[in-house]
Design a protein around this motif. Sequence first.
Motif, mmCIF file in Angstrom:
data_model
loop_
_atom_site.group_PDB
_atom_site.id
_atom_site.type_symbol
_atom_site.label_atom_id
_atom_site.label_comp_id
_atom_site.label_asym_id
_atom_site.label_seq_id
_atom_site.Cartn_x
_atom_site.Cartn_y
_atom_site.Cartn_z
ATOM 1 N N SER A 147 0.853 -1.191 0.000
ATOM 2 C CA SER A 147 0.000 0.000 0.000
ATOM 3 C C SER A 147 0.885 1.236 0.000
ATOM 4 O O SER A 147 2.106 1.157 0.176
ATOM 5 N N LYS A 152 -12.265 -5.662 -2.558
ATOM 6 C CA LYS A 152 -12.170 -5.096 -1.208
ATOM 7 C C LYS A 152 -13.366 -4.198 -0.907
ATOM 8 O O LYS A 152 -13.875 -4.182 0.215
ATOM 9 N N ARG A 153 -13.830 -3.454 -1.910
ATOM 10 C CA ARG A 153 -14.981 -2.589 -1.703
ATOM 11 C C ARG A 153 -16.230 -3.400 -1.380
ATOM 12 O O ARG A 153 -17.047 -2.999 -0.547
ATOM 13 N N THR A 205 -16.404 -6.146 0.200
ATOM 14 C CA THR A 205 -16.333 -6.683 1.566
ATOM 15 C C THR A 205 -16.135 -5.592 2.610
ATOM 16 O O THR A 205 -15.893 -5.884 3.780
ATOM 17 N N GLY A 206 -16.214 -4.343 2.193
ATOM 18 C CA GLY A 206 -16.102 -3.229 3.134
ATOM 19 C C GLY A 206 -14.706 -2.959 3.634
ATOM 20 O O GLY A 206 -14.532 -2.308 4.669
ATOM 21 N N GLN A 207 -13.681 -3.438 2.911
ATOM 22 C CA GLN A 207 -12.295 -3.258 3.355
ATOM 23 C C GLN A 207 -11.629 -2.030 2.741
ATOM 24 O O GLN A 207 -10.463 -1.768 3.014
ATOM 25 N N ALA A 208 -12.344 -1.295 1.913
ATOM 26 C CA ALA A 208 -11.707 -0.163 1.220
ATOM 27 C C ALA A 208 -12.624 1.055 1.235
ATOM 28 O O ALA A 208 -12.885 1.679 0.204
ATOM 29 N N LYS A 209 -13.090 1.396 2.416
ATOM 30 C CA LYS A 209 -14.054 2.497 2.529
ATOM 31 C C LYS A 209 -13.440 3.857 2.216
ATOM 32 O O LYS A 209 -14.167 4.812 1.941
ATOM 33 N N SER A 241 -10.973 4.221 -0.176
ATOM 34 C CA SER A 241 -10.226 4.033 -1.413
ATOM 35 C C SER A 241 -10.348 5.250 -2.319
ATOM 36 O O SER A 241 -11.185 6.133 -2.102
#
Length: 243
Positions: free
Chosen positions: A83, A195-196, A198-202, A204
């Motif tokens: 990242s 990721k979006r 699964t809510g892991q990239a709010k 992004s």
Amino acid sequence: MGKRVGPVESLDELWSWVAASDGQSWSAMTIGAAVVALLLVGWRRTWRITRHVITIVHEAGHALVALLTGRRLAGIRLHSDTSGVTVSVGRPTGPGMVFTSLAGYIAPSLVGLGLAALVAAKRTELTLWLSIGLLVAMLVVIRNVFGVISIVLTGAVFFLVSWYADQSVQAAFCYLVAWFLLFGGIRPVGELQRKRRTGQAKDSDADQLARLTRTPGILWVGLFGVVSIAALLFGGGLLLGTA
């Protein structure tokens, strides 16, 4: 490729034969580089390492557009999990912020397209030294140790190829880099959307753009994908000599 008479006596001789400019040499070098680049992007074990290069270009895209739109660049940090973050100072809304947020995911593909054009024009040395120059410029704004190590190691590879490798190896390397960026620009877009979901990239780039423009984030993911695929098709055509 030209017909050989007699056995190949050394690796250098074999490489010279493969890279010979006889009207069909692009098929061996270009397709070989494309296959290797696809493996580097598609195989999970290599992608964990090579993705750092995509992150470097991604963050460089943010940084360059931030400067071009009048924002002040505060620094870039690159992390071991591949990242990165680019911090710029300026208005939190408006076109400058929109373009800065937009630049990251499309930067690898657009840079790959630019390199493909240079390689297709046989500007190998220019390709290498432009890449080195951009890495040196980026090194100035890196703000963490891992980021410095990433930039220095990447720059060292380009320098060693440009300084010590012969022309055929330089050409093959440039083909590989161009293909890698073209392929490597697509995979992160798919990873982003997963990721979006699964809510892991709010926070992004796509979601920042959604908040800035009041449009659905999926539209921006789609735009990233369209640009990346278009760059691959056109850049691949240039590298294959069909565009």
